[in-house]
Design a protein around this motif. Structure first.
Motif, mmCIF file in Angstrom:
data_model
loop_
_atom_site.group_PDB
_atom_site.id
_atom_site.type_symbol
_atom_site.label_atom_id
_atom_site.label_comp_id
_atom_site.label_asym_id
_atom_site.label_seq_id
_atom_site.Cartn_x
_atom_site.Cartn_y
_atom_site.Cartn_z
ATOM 1 N N SER A 140 8.517 -29.486 131.694
ATOM 2 C CA SER A 140 7.286 -29.171 132.412
ATOM 3 C C SER A 140 7.574 -28.943 133.891
ATOM 4 O O SER A 140 7.037 -28.016 134.520
ATOM 5 C CB SER A 140 6.281 -30.314 132.238
ATOM 6 N N ALA A 141 8.462 -29.771 134.451
ATOM 7 C CA ALA A 141 8.812 -29.633 135.869
ATOM 8 C C ALA A 141 9.534 -28.311 136.132
ATOM 9 O O ALA A 141 9.354 -27.702 137.201
ATOM 10 C CB ALA A 141 9.685 -30.809 136.310
ATOM 11 N N PHE A 142 10.337 -27.849 135.189
ATOM 12 C CA PHE A 142 11.027 -26.569 135.359
ATOM 13 C C PHE A 142 10.023 -25.415 135.484
ATOM 14 O O PHE A 142 10.199 -24.509 136.296
ATOM 15 C CB PHE A 142 11.967 -26.308 134.181
ATOM 16 N N VAL A 143 8.978 -25.454 134.661
ATOM 17 C CA VAL A 143 7.958 -24.400 134.740
ATOM 18 C C VAL A 143 7.247 -24.469 136.088
ATOM 19 O O VAL A 143 7.030 -23.449 136.743
ATOM 20 C CB VAL A 143 6.937 -24.528 133.593
ATOM 21 N N ARG A 144 6.896 -25.675 136.488
ATOM 22 C CA ARG A 144 6.215 -25.849 137.764
ATOM 23 C C ARG A 144 7.105 -25.404 138.930
ATOM 24 O O ARG A 144 6.636 -24.776 139.889
ATOM 25 C CB ARG A 144 5.806 -27.317 137.925
ATOM 26 N N GLY A 145 8.394 -25.716 138.846
ATOM 27 C CA GLY A 145 9.322 -25.290 139.881
ATOM 28 C C GLY A 145 9.451 -23.780 139.948
ATOM 29 O O GLY A 145 9.512 -23.201 141.044
#
Length: 313
Positions: A140-145
């Motif tokens: 999820s953090a990768f998408v947000r990043g």
């Protein structure tokens, strides 16, 4: 922008945020189970309630033991709020709005889907649970990043962020509502300390234990926890932070289209209400009552956003 595109972006990022929040709540439940086995069943039940999944779970399972709750929240086909279901819906929405996303955001979303599809294809044993939950948060953090690093700050970006902050505010408020009994003002009035496991559950669920200690030191009081999670504008999962961001992003969209909306006015009103309150007033009115009112206002705001921008579902 077409309402269908705006709605796809909004729900794509709501589902991604919700999947991450679910992973955080499961992690908190596992910590309770490992440290206080006598209260594990009650804690798992409270996590189901916080996520709005208790009714569906009770209809399928006899009692909230760790494995049943984990299966239901991570991979159960009958649970539309399971992580697997939410990642599927996030990717479906991403496909719908593919042309509005950068290549990096699409690839991060698709990789999130493929990785978690494989990870959640079978039951997750307890020994593997921390790694699996870490993978969910990481993807999820990768998408947000990718969103932050590659997307123009236009209406596309704003609808994605609105979805994120609507979901994040909802999660923090639900956590406070379910845990309000350990934040009752009477605890601080008599000078007692909150149970360490309980307050760590509250703070860990929103990744706030380090930030809380930075703001308040090592002395943990129920009133301070509630104040931090409701009013601290520096804390990215506090109600105040989330509502301010909603107001800002809706304002940017209104500026882009040259037209104010009812949803912008509603977000501004929620921001002003929080700014005018204090934790003392919240406890005097009743923490449960104030959080329930916030959740109703937030739900109404979500519906108004869909109406204002003509989301097509």
């Amino acid at each position: 922008m077409l309402g269908k595109t705006a709605g796809g972006l909004y729900w794509m990022f709501r589902y991604l945020e919700r999947s991450e929040n679910t992973a955080r709540m499961i992690e908190a439940g596992q910590r309770i189970a490992l440290t206080r086995s006598s209260s594990a069943a009650a804690e798992w039940a409270s996590i189901l309630a916080a996520l709005g999944c208790k009714q569906g779970f009770d209809a399928k399972y006899d009692r909230p033991d760790a494995q049943s709750v984990v299966d239901y929240l991570l991979r159960d086909h009958d649970n539309p709020s399971s992580v697997r279901a939410m990642i599927n819906m996030a990717r479906d929405n991403a496909r719908t709005v593919r042309t509005a996303l950068t290549r990096e955001v699409w690839e991060a979303t698709n990789e999130c889907y493929l990785t978690l599809k494989d990870v959640l294809a079978r039951r997750v044993p307890e020994r593997d649970l921390p790694e699996v939950l870490g993978t969910i948060r990481q993807r999820s953090a990768f998408v947000r990043g990718a969103l932050h690093g590659t997307m123009m700050r236009n209406d596309i970006y704003n609808f994605a962020r609105i979805g994120t902050f609507i979901e994040r505010a909802d999660n923090t408020a639900r956590l406070l509502d379910v845990k309000y009994y350990v934040l009752l003002p009477s605890a601080s009035h008599v000078g007692s300390t909150i149970d360490n496991v309980q307050w760590e559950t509250i703070l860990r669920s929103v990744s706030a234990e380090g930030a809380f200690r930075m703001a308040y030191g090592g002395d943990t009081q129920p009133r301070d926890i509630a104040d931090f999670l409701i009013f601290d504008g520096r804390m990215p999962r506090s109600l105040t932070f989330c509502v301010r961001k909603l107001s800002e992003n809706l304002g940017h969209i209104a500026s882009t289209y040259g037209q104010a909306t009812q949803s912008q006015s509603a977000a501004d009103a929620m921001t002003a209400k929080l700014a005018a309150q204090s934790i003392q007033e919240v406890f005097e009115s009743g923490l449960h009552e104030e959080v329930a009112c916030f959740l109703r206002d937030l739900s109404a705001l979500g519906r108004q956003i869909e109406n204002d921008y003509r989301f097509i579902t």
